[in-house]
Scaffold this motif. Structure first.
Motif, PDB file in Angstrom:
ATOM      1  N   VAL A  35       0.823  -1.220   0.000  1.00 30.92           N
ATOM      2  CA  VAL A  35       0.000   0.000   0.000  1.00 30.92           C
ATOM      3  C   VAL A  35       0.850   1.261   0.000  1.00 30.92           C
ATOM      4  O   VAL A  35       1.928   1.318   0.576  1.00 30.92           O
ATOM      5  CB  VAL A  35      -0.974   0.038   1.209  1.00 30.92           C
ATOM      6  N   SER A  36       0.310   2.285  -0.655  1.00 25.42           N
ATOM      7  CA  SER A  36       0.903   3.626  -0.640  1.00 25.42           C
ATOM      8  C   SER A  36       0.393   4.390   0.574  1.00 25.42           C
ATOM      9  O   SER A  36      -0.480   3.913   1.292  1.00 25.42           O
ATOM     10  CB  SER A  36       0.463   4.403  -1.883  1.00 25.42           C
ATOM     11  N   ALA A  37       0.887   5.595   0.724  1.00 21.71           N
ATOM     12  CA  ALA A  37       0.321   6.534   1.701  1.00 21.71           C
ATOM     13  C   ALA A  37      -0.956   7.115   1.095  1.00 21.71           C
ATOM     14  O   ALA A  37      -1.080   7.162  -0.134  1.00 21.71           O
ATOM     15  CB  ALA A  37       1.322   7.638   1.976  1.00 21.71           C
ATOM     16  N   PRO A  38      -1.905   7.558   1.952  1.00 22.31           N
ATOM     17  CA  PRO A  38      -3.128   8.147   1.387  1.00 22.31           C
ATOM     18  C   PRO A  38      -2.797   9.269   0.397  1.00 22.31           C
ATOM     19  O   PRO A  38      -2.002  10.167   0.688  1.00 22.31           O
ATOM     20  CB  PRO A  38      -3.861   8.682   2.631  1.00 22.31           C
ATOM     21  N   THR A  46      -4.079  17.342  -1.117  1.00 23.08           N
ATOM     22  CA  THR A  46      -2.624  17.140  -1.005  1.00 23.08           C
ATOM     23  C   THR A  46      -2.354  15.717  -0.531  1.00 23.08           C
ATOM     24  O   THR A  46      -3.021  15.222   0.387  1.00 23.08           O
ATOM     25  CB  THR A  46      -2.027  18.141   0.019  1.00 23.08           C
ATOM     26  N   LYS A  47      -1.355  15.076  -1.165  1.00 23.55           N
ATOM     27  CA  LYS A  47      -0.995  13.718  -0.752  1.00 23.55           C
ATOM     28  C   LYS A  47      -0.351  13.750   0.637  1.00 23.55           C
ATOM     29  O   LYS A  47       0.385  14.697   0.943  1.00 23.55           O
ATOM     30  CB  LYS A  47       0.065  13.151  -1.703  1.00 23.55           C
ATOM     31  N   VAL A  48      -0.575  12.688   1.413  1.00 22.03           N
ATOM     32  CA  VAL A  48       0.054  12.620   2.733  1.00 22.03           C
ATOM     33  C   VAL A  48       1.578  12.733   2.624  1.00 22.03           C
ATOM     34  O   VAL A  48       2.228  13.383   3.443  1.00 22.03           O
ATOM     35  CB  VAL A  48      -0.395  11.330   3.480  1.00 22.03           C
ATOM     36  N   THR A  49       2.160  12.132   1.579  1.00 23.75           N
ATOM     37  CA  THR A  49       3.622  12.223   1.431  1.00 23.75           C
ATOM     38  C   THR A  49       4.058  13.694   1.323  1.00 23.75           C
ATOM     39  O   THR A  49       5.067  14.088   1.913  1.00 23.75           O
ATOM     40  CB  THR A  49       4.087  11.440   0.180  1.00 23.75           C
ATOM     41  N   ASP A  50       3.273  14.501   0.600  1.00 24.34           N
ATOM     42  CA  ASP A  50       3.625  15.919   0.486  1.00 24.34           C
ATOM     43  C   ASP A  50       3.419  16.652   1.812  1.00 24.34           C
ATOM     44  O   ASP A  50       4.183  17.555   2.152  1.00 24.34           O
ATOM     45  CB  ASP A  50       2.836  16.573  -0.651  1.00 24.34           C
ATOM     46  N   GLY A 119       4.337   7.836   5.963  1.00 24.89           N
ATOM     47  CA  GLY A 119       3.075   7.832   5.211  1.00 24.89           C
ATOM     48  C   GLY A 119       2.614   6.427   4.908  1.00 24.89           C
ATOM     49  O   GLY A 119       1.485   6.021   5.236  1.00 24.89           O
ATOM     50  N   GLU A 120       3.501   5.632   4.270  1.00 23.91           N
ATOM     51  CA  GLU A 120       3.100   4.263   3.917  1.00 23.91           C
ATOM     52  C   GLU A 120       3.057   3.372   5.161  1.00 23.91           C
ATOM     53  O   GLU A 120       2.213   2.486   5.280  1.00 23.91           O
ATOM     54  CB  GLU A 120       4.011   3.560   2.899  1.00 23.91           C
ATOM     55  N   ASP A 121       3.989   3.631   6.117  1.00 24.92           N
ATOM     56  CA  ASP A 121       4.077   2.764   7.287  1.00 24.92           C
ATOM     57  C   ASP A 121       2.767   2.805   8.079  1.00 24.92           C
ATOM     58  O   ASP A 121       2.185   1.759   8.409  1.00 24.92           O
ATOM     59  CB  ASP A 121       5.262   3.221   8.152  1.00 24.92           C
ATOM     60  N   GLY A 181       4.611   0.292   1.058  1.00 25.65           N
ATOM     61  CA  GLY A 181       5.491   0.522  -0.082  1.00 25.65           C
ATOM     62  C   GLY A 181       6.492   1.622   0.198  1.00 25.65           C
ATOM     63  O   GLY A 181       6.523   2.186   1.298  1.00 25.65           O
ATOM     64  N   PHE A 182       7.364   1.870  -0.779  1.00 21.94           N
ATOM     65  CA  PHE A 182       8.167   3.110  -0.837  1.00 21.94           C
ATOM     66  C   PHE A 182       9.450   3.120  -0.013  1.00 21.94           C
ATOM     67  O   PHE A 182      10.322   3.931  -0.247  1.00 21.94           O
ATOM     68  CB  PHE A 182       7.261   4.280  -0.428  1.00 21.94           C
ATOM     69  N   PHE A 183       9.589   2.232   0.997  1.00 22.71           N
ATOM     70  CA  PHE A 183      10.809   2.330   1.812  1.00 22.71           C
ATOM     71  C   PHE A 183      11.312   0.975   2.285  1.00 22.71           C
ATOM     72  O   PHE A 183      10.609  -0.035   2.214  1.00 22.71           O
ATOM     73  CB  PHE A 183      10.582   3.255   3.020  1.00 22.71           C
ATOM     74  N   PRO A 195      12.793   6.586  -4.975  1.00 17.95           N
ATOM     75  CA  PRO A 195      12.304   7.859  -5.511  1.00 17.95           C
ATOM     76  C   PRO A 195      10.781   7.945  -5.380  1.00 17.95           C
ATOM     77  O   PRO A 195      10.118   6.929  -5.151  1.00 17.95           O
ATOM     78  CB  PRO A 195      12.709   7.812  -6.985  1.00 17.95           C
ATOM     79  N   ARG A 196      10.234   9.149  -5.557  1.00 19.04           N
ATOM     80  CA  ARG A 196       8.784   9.344  -5.462  1.00 19.04           C
ATOM     81  C   ARG A 196       8.049   8.340  -6.359  1.00 19.04           C
ATOM     82  O   ARG A 196       8.529   7.991  -7.437  1.00 19.04           O
ATOM     83  CB  ARG A 196       8.392  10.770  -5.859  1.00 19.04           C
ATOM     84  N   GLY A 197       6.894   7.916  -5.901  1.00 19.48           N
ATOM     85  CA  GLY A 197       6.134   6.915  -6.648  1.00 19.48           C
ATOM     86  C   GLY A 197       6.677   5.506  -6.411  1.00 19.48           C
ATOM     87  O   GLY A 197       6.293   4.557  -7.094  1.00 19.48           O
ATOM     88  N   GLY A 198       7.563   5.374  -5.429  1.00 24.42           N
ATOM     89  CA  GLY A 198       8.326   4.139  -5.267  1.00 24.42           C
ATOM     90  C   GLY A 198       7.578   2.935  -4.727  1.00 24.42           C
ATOM     91  O   GLY A 198       8.161   1.849  -4.639  1.00 24.42           O
ATOM     92  N   SER A 199       6.298   3.067  -4.398  1.00 27.29           N
ATOM     93  CA  SER A 199       5.578   1.869  -3.947  1.00 27.29           C
ATOM     94  C   SER A 199       5.464   0.850  -5.080  1.00 27.29           C
ATOM     95  O   SER A 199       5.396  -0.360  -4.833  1.00 27.29           O
ATOM     96  CB  SER A 199       4.186   2.234  -3.429  1.00 27.29           C
ATOM     97  N   ASP A 200       5.454   1.341  -6.309  1.00 30.72           N
ATOM     98  CA  ASP A 200       5.479   0.426  -7.463  1.00 30.72           C
ATOM     99  C   ASP A 200       6.722  -0.462  -7.424  1.00 30.72           C
ATOM    100  O   ASP A 200       6.679  -1.629  -7.805  1.00 30.72           O
ATOM    101  CB  ASP A 200       5.534   1.224  -8.779  1.00 30.72           C
ATOM    102  N   ILE A 201       7.830   0.131  -6.984  1.00 28.95           N
ATOM    103  CA  ILE A 201       9.094  -0.628  -6.919  1.00 28.95           C
ATOM    104  C   ILE A 201       8.977  -1.709  -5.849  1.00 28.95           C
ATOM    105  O   ILE A 201       9.345  -2.864  -6.068  1.00 28.95           O
ATOM    106  CB  ILE A 201      10.292   0.303  -6.595  1.00 28.95           C
TER     107      ILE A 201
HETATM  108  N1  ASP Z   1       3.696   7.933  -1.369  1.00 30.18           N
HETATM  109  C1  ASP Z   1       4.848   8.014  -2.206  1.00 30.18           C
HETATM  110  C2  ASP Z   1       4.717   9.175  -3.179  1.00 30.18           C
HETATM  111  O1  ASP Z   1       3.739   9.908  -3.152  1.00 30.18           O
HETATM  112  C3  ASP Z   1       5.143   6.714  -2.901  1.00 30.18           C
HETATM  113  C4  ASP Z   1       4.017   6.139  -3.725  1.00 30.18           C
HETATM  114  O2  ASP Z   1       2.866   6.516  -3.567  1.00 30.18           O
HETATM  115  O3  ASP Z   1       4.301   5.257  -4.563  1.00 30.18           O
HETATM  116  O4  ASP Z   1       5.603   9.385  -3.961  1.00 30.18           O
END
Ligand code: ASP
Length: 450
Positions: A35-38, A46-50, A119-121, A181-183, A195-201
């Motif tokens: 899972v990603s962060a909300p 605004t995304k939680v990561t931001d 965020g993801e944790d 995800g992400f970390f 990097p950002r968007g890293g939950s895909d990784i």
């Molecule tokens: N939450 C992180 C981001 O916004 C990672 C992700 O969503 O994949 O970049």
């Protein structure tokens, strides 16, 4: 078994999380859930990561951070309330955030990663509770504890090869696993993020590690479109494409995954399926190692603007040993990467992403080319777009280029460059930025009849 990943929009609020529970429990093979962060609940959200990055920056600036901290806590509190989870869940999240802030060391990048990872944790912990409350026992997994080992390039970390073996044992778990995800963690035990968007990784790594039958990536579209829906109304959906088709399409503007995100799944030849959390019964788009395409078929047409070209002309260039090397060496020494180098007998063009070359650098490079290579002519052209026609079925199919150039001619699009043959599965055209949409429409009509 399936590894499934849900992006930020799929975990943005309680309604979305309830859908996830439905999707996962509808298929007993869906056992590892990343899972990603909300993310955003609506366009201007605004995304939680931001929010977490803003919080970390406030802390680093030495300012009062209660407002920024509350903005993060409120997002989780809203989800907790709507899912009717125990209130102390929110207190635990707040304590976690305060603990991360209090534990700040001297390395600011490391601190930033610890904050972003929150965020993801916390999302994973909360979602695990939501599953369990709904009657499906699920377990939160701490990435560091199970061996998601990353390099210590904070904010841009890469997975370490030994992670795969360690993570393989996750396939034996009996409960549904909720994996943030992400970390992951460095060998020194510090939290580090991709990097950002890293939950895909993260999803791709886990799918490779457990040798999943498929890696399902849930987002908010039914499938990947064969053409940009902002330019073409109702473009056809892509049912299936190969990894290399996807790579070529995402090079020029397809925002499916960021290129490196799925490398682990590609290496392990795990098929990827892109699906919609809001419409899970839609078949989605499969991305597979190989497929047998219809002869002459095109899978997608993509385009990206923001390129420029340095055109160099010199009589007898073909006889001059080392010309190409010296040209590229100038770029190398000036720290500029190039995209393509189509060439003729007495001329060569170097196509560059305009963002990679400032006006000063451009003047410097042109001067060096003039002085060191003594060409007859050097010109720089700005405002170019690349348009790509991609499909495994194009391999050795006569007439594909003629079809494209014929369409351009009819539409009155002037071609600045054609690059065909270097890749077996694509044709690339450079056109003026202003002609880009016209070019795409012309190709859509020629190849998809739309
Ligand atoms: N939450 C992180 C981001 O916004 C990672 C992700 O969503 O994949 O970049």
């Amino acid at each position: 078994m399936k590894v499934v990943k849900f992006g930020g929009s799929s975990v943005a609020n309680a309604e979305q999380i309830s859908k996830i529970i439905g999707v996962v429990t509808a298929d007993a093979d869906r056992r590892i859930v990343v899972v990603s962060a909300p993310g955003k609940r609506c366009k201007d959200d605004t995304k939680v990561t931001d929010l977490l990055i803003a919080l970390a920056n406030t802390v680093l600036a030495g300012n009062d951070f209660e407002k920024e901290l509350n903005a993060v806590v409120d997002r989780y509190a809203e989800i907790q309330r709507e899912l009717d989870l125990p209130a102390d869940v929110v207190a635990v999240i707040e304590a976690d955030l305060r603990g991360r802030i209090a534990g700040r060391g001297s390395n600011n990048l490391q601190f930033m990663d610890a904050m972003k990872a929150a965020g993801e944790d916390n999302s994973a912990k909360l979602i695990a509770e939501a599953f369990t409350k709904a009657g499906f026992p699920a377990k939160y997994v701490n990435p560091g504890e199970v061996g998601m080992l990353l390099s210590d390039e904070f904010g841009n970390a890469e997975v370490l090869p030994e992670s795969f073996e360690k993570l393989a044992s996750l396939k034996d778990a009996t409960e549904i696993l909720i994996f943030p995800g992400f970390f992951g963690e460095t060998k020194g035990g510090e939290v580090a993020t991709f990097p950002r968007g890293g939950s895909d990784i993260t999803g791709a790594i886990l799918a490779a590690a457990v040798k999943a039958d498929v890696y399902e990536n849930f987002t908010d579209v039914d499938s990947v479109c064969a053409m940009d829906p902002r330019v073409i109304d109702n473009p056809p959906a892509i049912e299936s494409m190969t990894y290399r088709e996807m790579r070529e399409l995402s090079y020029a503007g397809f925002g499916v995954f960021h290129d490196e995100a799925i490398i682990p799944a590609v290496h392990a030849e795990i098929p990827i399926c892109i699906k919609n959390t809001n419409n899970p019964s839609a078949p989605g788009t499969m991305v597979v190692p190989r497929r047998t395409p219809e002869h002459g078929s095109v899978v997608g047409i993509s385009s990206a603007g923001g390129f420029c070209s340095i055109y160099i002309d010199k009589y007898m260039m073909n006889r001059e040993i080392g010309f190409g090397r010296r040209l590229l060496q100038i770029l190398e020494e000036e720290g500029i990467s190039f995209e393509h180098t189509p060439s003729g007998i007495d001329n060569v063009s170097v196509i560059l992403a305009s963002a990679n070359i400032s006006n000063e650098k451009e003047a410097l490079v042109v001067n060096r080319i003039k002085e060191e290579l003594k060409p007859d002519n050097v010109t720089v052209e700005h405002g170019l777009a690349l348009v790509m026609v991609v499909g495994e079925g194009m391999h050795y199919t006569a007439g594909m280029a003629a079809k494209a150039t014929g369409a351009f001619r009819e539409a009155g699009v002037n071609l600045e460059m054609i690059n065909q043959g270097a890749s077996e599965i694509s044709m690339m055209f450079a056109v003026k930025d202003d002609d880009r949409e016209k070019a795409i429409r012309a190709l859509g009509a020629a190849f998809f009849g739309i």
